[in-house]
Write an enzyme that holds these catalytic residues in place. Sequence first.
Site, PDB file in Angstrom:
ATOM      1  N   PHE A  15      -7.784   2.530   0.195  1.00 38.13           N
ATOM      2  CA  PHE A  15      -6.650   1.738  -0.306  1.00 38.13           C
ATOM      3  C   PHE A  15      -5.309   2.263   0.193  1.00 38.13           C
ATOM      4  CE2 PHE A  15      -3.662   3.108  -3.613  1.00 38.13           C
ATOM      5  CZ  PHE A  15      -4.089   4.401  -3.887  1.00 38.13           C
ATOM      6  N   LYS A  16      -5.263   3.509   0.650  1.00 34.56           N
ATOM      7  CA  LYS A  16      -4.004   4.061   1.154  1.00 34.56           C
ATOM      8  C   LYS A  16      -3.430   3.214   2.287  1.00 34.56           C
ATOM      9  CE  LYS A  16      -4.213   7.958  -1.325  1.00 34.56           C
ATOM     10  NZ  LYS A  16      -5.483   7.829  -2.064  1.00 34.56           N
TER      11      LYS A  16
END
Length: 495
Positions: free
Chosen positions: A112-113
């Site tokens: 998700f970064k």
Amino acid sequence: MQYVSTRNKRWRCSASEAIAQGLAPDGGLLTPEVLPKLSPNGLTTMTDMSYQQRAVFVMNSFLEDFTASELSSYANHAYGPDKFDTKEVAPVRAVDDSTYCLELWHGPTCAFKDMALQMLPHLLSASLVKNEEKKTVCILVATSGDTGKAALEGFRDVDKTRILVFYPKDGVSDIQQLQMRTQEGGNVGVCAVVGNFDDAQTGVKRLFSDESLRETLAERGYFFSSANSINWGRILPQVVYYISAYCDLLREGKVQKGEAVNICVPTGNFGNILSAYYAGQMGVPIHKLICASNRNNVLTDFLLTGVYDRNRTFYNTMSPSMDILISSNLERMLFEFTEHDDEEVRGYMEALAQTGRYEVSEPVKKKLERHFAAGCCDDAATQAMIAKMWTERRYLIDTHTAVAFHVLEQYRAGTGDATPTIVVSTASPFKFCDNVLGALGVRELADGTAILNQLAEVTGVPAPAPLAALAGKAVRFDQVVEKDRMVDQVLEMLK
Ligand SMILES: *Cc1c(COP(=O)(O)O)cnc(C)c1O
């Protein structure tokens, strides 16, 4: 709209200054002075927009010194089809009648970064130009695994930037380590640190506050900034996907206008769940934010008792991106819940630095209780949840996401709360093949990148392309340093 330090609200700056600086000079986090609200029809207006358009719509209200056309160009680059393997960018998958999984791992590094770190370099580069900065920025990152790779990929070969990533030698998965050690780009550096994530993070903080290092680098034409989630440019792009997910549920008729949802987030540094809180303040109807932790359950205890106490054993778990004892972004939450009482926040942060512990006031406790639920689970329960999701629903999830599903199950059993819930899925299961295969009962694990094929064969789910491509890549970075020698790496890279 101006940004203020959580430790001194009289210290103000513009959005582009906040992004260029990363951290306030007093060590506080730069935070919007007021949170913009969506117009009453804002959510409805957004339902028919693409993800990129939603990003512009949301970010525009926070970034006064950027134009909509600038933001639109960044969003198209950051979330384009060459970066994300699905047009929806952050798709919402229905798990059952009241549970939805927001998949945030369709980007170039499969975690998700990417959602924030594909956007941040655009915001940062532009912020430097807007502030007439002549020096080259050097991004220093301490990573528990996913941030490092996502930051390297986001900043690679971006003009006037360098990036140097430190990861804990024994705190990341083999695939994560390989992802970083094979990083391409002319402006990148990667180095392992002996110790755990907190050692790497403390080391990076020390580099940031080293005055003589700062002077040496200034003479060489460099200055430091951060891509850790203390940078506002990391938090803001994350607000977007919560609003986007709610719009998707509205569009599909899964929730009605005004209907509240819960959001369950596997949490480490508190950046992701904080973004969900901001989405709520902007106008997404949220009943509870459910904070899910692994065995490092300092946040569970805090949210249940109001006492933050980092004086406890640190565990390396199967969900390493959540192996954290100090959740930096909690400071922004405290700033909101004290109604911007910078003195009170400063008091908590000083106590944390000196004794490793603080207890929040009664009014803050009440707000924590109103907005949050919390739970935690160990590795055995994590693997049991992976197995259960696979057997019952043929849905393959990673270890971090499994912690969230487990904590949601606990929460529902304990409260009977039937509010529709969005569970945030933060990584592809292929980043953590060994533990996912173990959960599925496979005992003999393949070596190196062959394990990707093994998981694909066992489940029939294909490995994401960026991970499958690792097999043919050469290792470029194999340095390991002691935590008090990190400065040598910086001086070497920025010669
Ligand atoms: C970073 C990360 C988390 C924790 O997110 P925070 O914003 O630090 O709370 C959870 N899961 C994965 C896979 C991550 O990479």
